[in-house]
Design a protein around this motif. Structure first.
Motif, PDB file in Angstrom:
ATOM      1  N   VAL A  76      -3.347  -2.815   7.354  1.00 36.42           N
ATOM      2  CA  VAL A  76      -2.073  -3.083   7.980  1.00 36.42           C
ATOM      3  C   VAL A  76      -1.103  -3.483   7.119  1.00 36.42           C
ATOM      4  CG1 VAL A  76      -1.174  -4.138   9.978  1.00 36.42           C
ATOM      5  CG2 VAL A  76      -3.473  -3.410  10.091  1.00 36.42           C
ATOM      6  N   ALA A  77       0.028  -2.968   6.933  1.00 35.64           N
ATOM      7  CA  ALA A  77       0.954  -3.348   6.088  1.00 35.64           C
ATOM      8  C   ALA A  77       2.048  -3.569   6.760  1.00 35.64           C
ATOM      9  CB  ALA A  77       1.056  -2.553   5.020  1.00 35.64           C
ATOM     10  N   THR A  78       2.958  -4.754   6.554  1.00 37.27           N
ATOM     11  CA  THR A  78       4.215  -5.163   7.402  1.00 37.27           C
ATOM     12  C   THR A  78       5.400  -4.749   6.561  1.00 37.27           C
ATOM     13  OG1 THR A  78       3.916  -7.536   6.323  1.00 37.27           O
ATOM     14  CG2 THR A  78       2.954  -6.709   8.419  1.00 37.27           C
ATOM     15  N   GLY A  79       6.322  -4.830   7.224  1.00 42.42           N
ATOM     16  CA  GLY A  79       7.800  -4.651   6.295  1.00 42.42           C
ATOM     17  C   GLY A  79       8.940  -4.759   7.624  1.00 42.42           C
ATOM     18  N   THR A  80       9.980  -3.730   7.319  1.00 47.07           N
ATOM     19  CA  THR A  80      11.069  -3.767   8.354  1.00 47.07           C
ATOM     20  C   THR A  80      10.421  -3.844   9.846  1.00 47.07           C
ATOM     21  OG1 THR A  80      12.419  -2.766   6.905  1.00 47.07           O
ATOM     22  CG2 THR A  80      13.115  -3.012   9.223  1.00 47.07           C
TER      23      THR A  80
ATOM     24  N   MET B 293       5.231  -3.607  -2.511  1.00 46.89           N
ATOM     25  CA  MET B 293       4.710  -2.149  -2.619  1.00 46.89           C
ATOM     26  C   MET B 293       3.280  -1.933  -2.392  1.00 46.89           C
ATOM     27  SD  MET B 293       7.498  -0.663  -5.475  1.00 46.89           S
ATOM     28  CE  MET B 293       7.054   0.616  -5.228  1.00 46.89           C
ATOM     29  N   VAL B 294       2.532  -3.073  -2.287  1.00 44.27           N
ATOM     30  CA  VAL B 294       0.930  -2.806  -2.472  1.00 44.27           C
ATOM     31  C   VAL B 294       0.395  -3.537  -1.505  1.00 44.27           C
ATOM     32  CG1 VAL B 294      -1.228  -3.063  -3.911  1.00 44.27           C
ATOM     33  CG2 VAL B 294       1.010  -2.185  -4.903  1.00 44.27           C
ATOM     34  N   ALA B 295      -0.595  -3.053  -0.681  1.00 47.37           N
ATOM     35  CA  ALA B 295      -1.579  -3.745   0.320  1.00 47.37           C
ATOM     36  C   ALA B 295      -3.088  -3.546  -0.049  1.00 47.37           C
ATOM     37  CB  ALA B 295      -1.322  -3.240   1.705  1.00 47.37           C
ATOM     38  N   TYR B 296      -3.658  -4.386   0.014  1.00 49.31           N
ATOM     39  CA  TYR B 296      -5.206  -4.290  -0.342  1.00 49.31           C
ATOM     40  C   TYR B 296      -6.213  -4.984   0.927  1.00 49.31           C
ATOM     41  CZ  TYR B 296      -4.463  -8.870  -1.793  1.00 49.31           C
ATOM     42  OH  TYR B 296      -4.349 -10.294  -1.805  1.00 49.31           O
TER      43      TYR B 296
ATOM     44  N   TYR C 108       3.053   2.002  -1.567  1.00 48.05           N
ATOM     45  CA  TYR C 108       4.222   2.578  -0.790  1.00 48.05           C
ATOM     46  C   TYR C 108       5.526   2.691  -1.890  1.00 48.05           C
ATOM     47  CZ  TYR C 108       1.607   1.007   3.201  1.00 48.05           C
ATOM     48  OH  TYR C 108       0.649   1.093   4.110  1.00 48.05           O
ATOM     49  N   PRO C 109       5.489   3.904  -2.592  1.00 45.91           N
ATOM     50  CA  PRO C 109       6.574   4.046  -3.463  1.00 45.91           C
ATOM     51  C   PRO C 109       8.041   4.260  -2.989  1.00 45.91           C
ATOM     52  CG  PRO C 109       5.311   6.051  -3.322  1.00 45.91           C
ATOM     53  CD  PRO C 109       4.584   5.185  -2.560  1.00 45.91           C
ATOM     54  N   ILE C 110       8.204   4.675  -1.598  1.00 45.08           N
ATOM     55  CA  ILE C 110       9.541   5.092  -1.188  1.00 45.08           C
ATOM     56  C   ILE C 110       9.601   4.161   0.092  1.00 45.08           C
ATOM     57  CG2 ILE C 110      11.049   6.798  -0.043  1.00 45.08           C
ATOM     58  CD1 ILE C 110       9.317   8.647  -1.780  1.00 45.08           C
ATOM     59  N   GLY C 111      10.654   3.749   0.117  1.00 49.53           N
ATOM     60  CA  GLY C 111      11.310   2.939   1.476  1.00 49.53           C
ATOM     61  C   GLY C 111      10.368   1.533   1.382  1.00 49.53           C
ATOM     62  N   TRP C 112       9.757   1.165   2.527  1.00 50.07           N
ATOM     63  CA  TRP C 112       9.115  -0.156   2.957  1.00 50.07           C
ATOM     64  C   TRP C 112       7.614   0.031   3.500  1.00 50.07           C
ATOM     65  CZ3 TRP C 112      13.033   1.595   6.045  1.00 50.07           C
ATOM     66  CH2 TRP C 112      12.497   1.885   7.262  1.00 50.07           C
ATOM     67  N   GLN C 113       6.856  -0.804   3.336  1.00 59.10           N
ATOM     68  CA  GLN C 113       5.365  -0.669   3.784  1.00 59.10           C
ATOM     69  C   GLN C 113       5.557  -0.555   5.381  1.00 59.10           C
ATOM     70  OE1 GLN C 113       2.513  -3.602   2.812  1.00 59.10           O
ATOM     71  NE2 GLN C 113       3.671  -4.131   0.633  1.00 59.10           N
ATOM     72  N   PHE C 114       4.858   0.279   6.076  1.00 63.49           N
ATOM     73  CA  PHE C 114       4.968   0.419   7.576  1.00 63.49           C
ATOM     74  C   PHE C 114       3.515   0.426   8.073  1.00 63.49           C
ATOM     75  CE2 PHE C 114       4.701   4.539   5.023  1.00 63.49           C
ATOM     76  CZ  PHE C 114       3.838   5.337   5.653  1.00 63.49           C
ATOM     77  N   LYS C 115       3.765   0.066   9.295  1.00 65.98           N
ATOM     78  CA  LYS C 115       2.333   0.160  10.037  1.00 65.98           C
ATOM     79  C   LYS C 115       1.500   1.359  10.242  1.00 65.98           C
ATOM     80  CE  LYS C 115       0.668  -2.161  14.055  1.00 65.98           C
ATOM     81  NZ  LYS C 115      -0.128  -3.630  13.514  1.00 65.98           N
TER      82      LYS C 115
ATOM     83  N   THR D 167      13.196   7.192   5.720  1.00 69.12           N
ATOM     84  CA  THR D 167      12.315   8.060   4.720  1.00 69.12           C
ATOM     85  C   THR D 167      11.402   6.963   4.428  1.00 69.12           C
ATOM     86  OG1 THR D 167      13.789   9.496   3.978  1.00 69.12           O
ATOM     87  CG2 THR D 167      11.822   9.199   2.654  1.00 69.12           C
ATOM     88  N   ARG D 168       9.978   7.179   4.325  1.00 71.75           N
ATOM     89  CA  ARG D 168       8.769   6.251   3.948  1.00 71.75           C
ATOM     90  C   ARG D 168       7.798   7.085   3.658  1.00 71.75           C
ATOM     91  NH1 ARG D 168       8.320   3.678   9.485  1.00 71.75           N
ATOM     92  NH2 ARG D 168       9.257   5.617   9.920  1.00 71.75           N
ATOM     93  N   LEU D 169       6.955   6.400   2.695  1.00 75.08           N
ATOM     94  CA  LEU D 169       5.667   7.140   2.038  1.00 75.08           C
ATOM     95  C   LEU D 169       4.717   6.289   1.649  1.00 75.08           C
ATOM     96  CD1 LEU D 169       4.764  10.020   0.888  1.00 75.08           C
ATOM     97  CD2 LEU D 169       5.607   9.344  -1.469  1.00 75.08           C
ATOM     98  N   GLY D 170       3.416   6.680   1.943  1.00 76.15           N
ATOM     99  CA  GLY D 170       2.431   5.574   1.719  1.00 76.15           C
ATOM    100  C   GLY D 170       1.237   6.606   1.295  1.00 76.15           C
ATOM    101  N   MET D 171       0.602   5.830   0.258  1.00 79.34           N
ATOM    102  CA  MET D 171      -0.552   6.613  -0.366  1.00 79.34           C
ATOM    103  C   MET D 171      -1.669   5.720  -0.317  1.00 79.34           C
ATOM    104  SD  MET D 171       1.229   8.861  -3.437  1.00 79.34           S
ATOM    105  CE  MET D 171       1.844   7.396  -4.072  1.00 79.34           C
ATOM    106  N   GLY D 172      -2.978   5.953  -0.207  1.00 75.32           N
ATOM    107  CA  GLY D 172      -4.093   5.267   0.081  1.00 75.32           C
ATOM    108  C   GLY D 172      -5.525   5.736  -0.464  1.00 75.32           C
ATOM    109  N   VAL D 173      -6.146   4.846  -1.300  1.00 69.41           N
ATOM    110  CA  VAL D 173      -7.442   5.399  -1.556  1.00 69.41           C
ATOM    111  C   VAL D 173      -8.476   4.043  -1.095  1.00 69.41           C
ATOM    112  CG1 VAL D 173      -6.943   6.533  -3.588  1.00 69.41           C
ATOM    113  CG2 VAL D 173      -7.398   4.001  -3.716  1.00 69.41           C
TER     114      VAL D 173
END
Length: 365
Positions: free
Chosen positions: A2-6, A150-153, A194-201, A211-217
């Motif tokens: 769960v990431a937080t941002g705007t 930009m990173v959540a873990y 999260y390379p674009i925009g902000w971290q989002f739920k 515009t937002r982008l999230g990538m995860g492994v």
């Protein structure tokens, strides 16, 4: 994770009611009702339909100090045992740069699994988020999580149970363990970028139109601790899972892509049983593409998805194609969803096709 941002509007995030909030102490209560109609029409056999509460949940959350909070949530719906414990944990905030969580909570594996059912675009989760096919869901354990700009873990260790069925790879929580489930030790970890925009739920659908982008492994490893043996040969001895995902939000469009792979071994190296286990192994892989577009911003969304599940023991790949619409009365708090799903080769059986219709009414408090 769960990431937080705007911040997002309260209706979109579908939060609870806070009757008490003084200083470091607060009390929040809430829940959700999901009344669902489900129609199934297989190629062979009779069609069936049902109208029921898929989820009927109540939760209470609160804190007594600035750095200590707890949450308890129970489900009285048809989705599992009746009733069943969902979230039940204590969180210690500010332990170093992150948060320590102890109790029954989500394992950091699979974006779709970690996306609440109240924030899904399709009425039913796809293979990559279903606990019947390898995804651990919630488990009893301890985890540590944190984030930067930009990173959540999140990393954790758990006591995870498994349903003994030979037709699935189903992890169950020790908070609801049944007599025939067997347990083992699990370690898991996930990383989101999260390379674009902000971290989002982790919520599907684009309400902000930014515009937002999230990538995860993420990955996990489970090993049987031999506390209980139901089938000396057929019980799983070890399971490893890996997943990768991409989520895009922007301009009213929402797209999620995810791939899962699981490798499992049974205690008996030559054991074959059910639809999954063959010659001592049960290897699965699944992927899903789902998305939607807000035709009327924040009000009406058209959605579609495609998913597939394959196992070494399957005769054919199980495929599902879906389409539907969502009408938002008050964001994710109040909405009506309709999904049509066409499946081919159900359970990996060649020619076992079926059509389904889901209609769900949701109210979140």
């Amino acid at each position: 994770l769960v990431a937080t941002g705007t911040p997002s509007p309260a209706a979109v995030l579908a939060g609870g009611i806070t009757p008490y909030d003084v200083g470091d102490k607060y009390l929040e209560i809430g829940g959700r009702l999901q009344a669902q109609y489900h129609y199934t029409d297989p190629d062979s056999g009779d069609s069936t339909d049902d109208f029921f509460f898929r989820r009927m949940r109540f939760y209470i959350e609160g804190s007594v100090t600035e750095n200590l909070m707890g949450k308890w949530q129970v489900d009285f719906g048809k989705g599992g045992q009746d009733p069943s414990v969902k979230d039940a944990y204590i969180q210690y905030l500010g332990v170093g740069p992150g948060t320590l969580t102890v109790g029954n909570h989500y394992v950091p594996f699979s974006r779709e699994s970690n996306t609440s059912s109240k924030r899904q675009q399709l009425v039913a989760r796809t293979f990559v988020g279903e606990h019947n096919y390898g995804t651990p869901d919630r488990q009893m354990g301890v985890s540590y999580s944190g984030s930067t700009d930009m990173v959540a873990y999140k990393v954790g260790a758990y006591e995870a149970y498994i349903d003994p069925s030979d037709d699935k790879l189903d992890f169950g929580s020790g908070a609801n363990a049944r007599d025939d489930w067997y347990s083992g030790k699990m370690v898991a970890g996930g990383l989101d970028f999260y390379p674009i925009g902000w971290q989002f739920k982790k919520a599907q659908g684009d309400f902000s139109r930014e515009t937002r982008l999230g990538m995860g492994v993420s990955a996990f490893s489970w090993s049987n601790d031999d506390d209980q043996i139901n089938n000396a040969n057929g019980d799983y001895d070890s399971v490893a899972g890996y997943t990768a995902d991409v989520a895009f939000r922007g301009g009213g469009a929402s797209v999620d892509v995810q791939y899962n792979t699981f490798s499992a071994e049974t205690n008996g190296t030559n054991y074959t049983g059910g639809r999954l286990k063959e010659n001592g192994e049960a290897d699965l892989e699944s992927y899903a593409l789902e998305g939607g577009y807000m035709v009327v911003p924040e009000t009406f969304e058209v959605v579609a998805g495609y998913q597939a599940l394959d196992a070494d023991a399957y005769a054919e790949t199980w495929n599902r194609a879906s389409g539907g619409m969502n009408y938002f009365i008050n964001g994710h708090s109040s909405k009506i969803q309709a999904t049509y799903r066409a499946s081919s080769n159900v359970d990996g059986v060649d020619g076992a096709d079926q059509n389904e219709v889901f209609v769900q009414f949701q109210q979140v408090i």
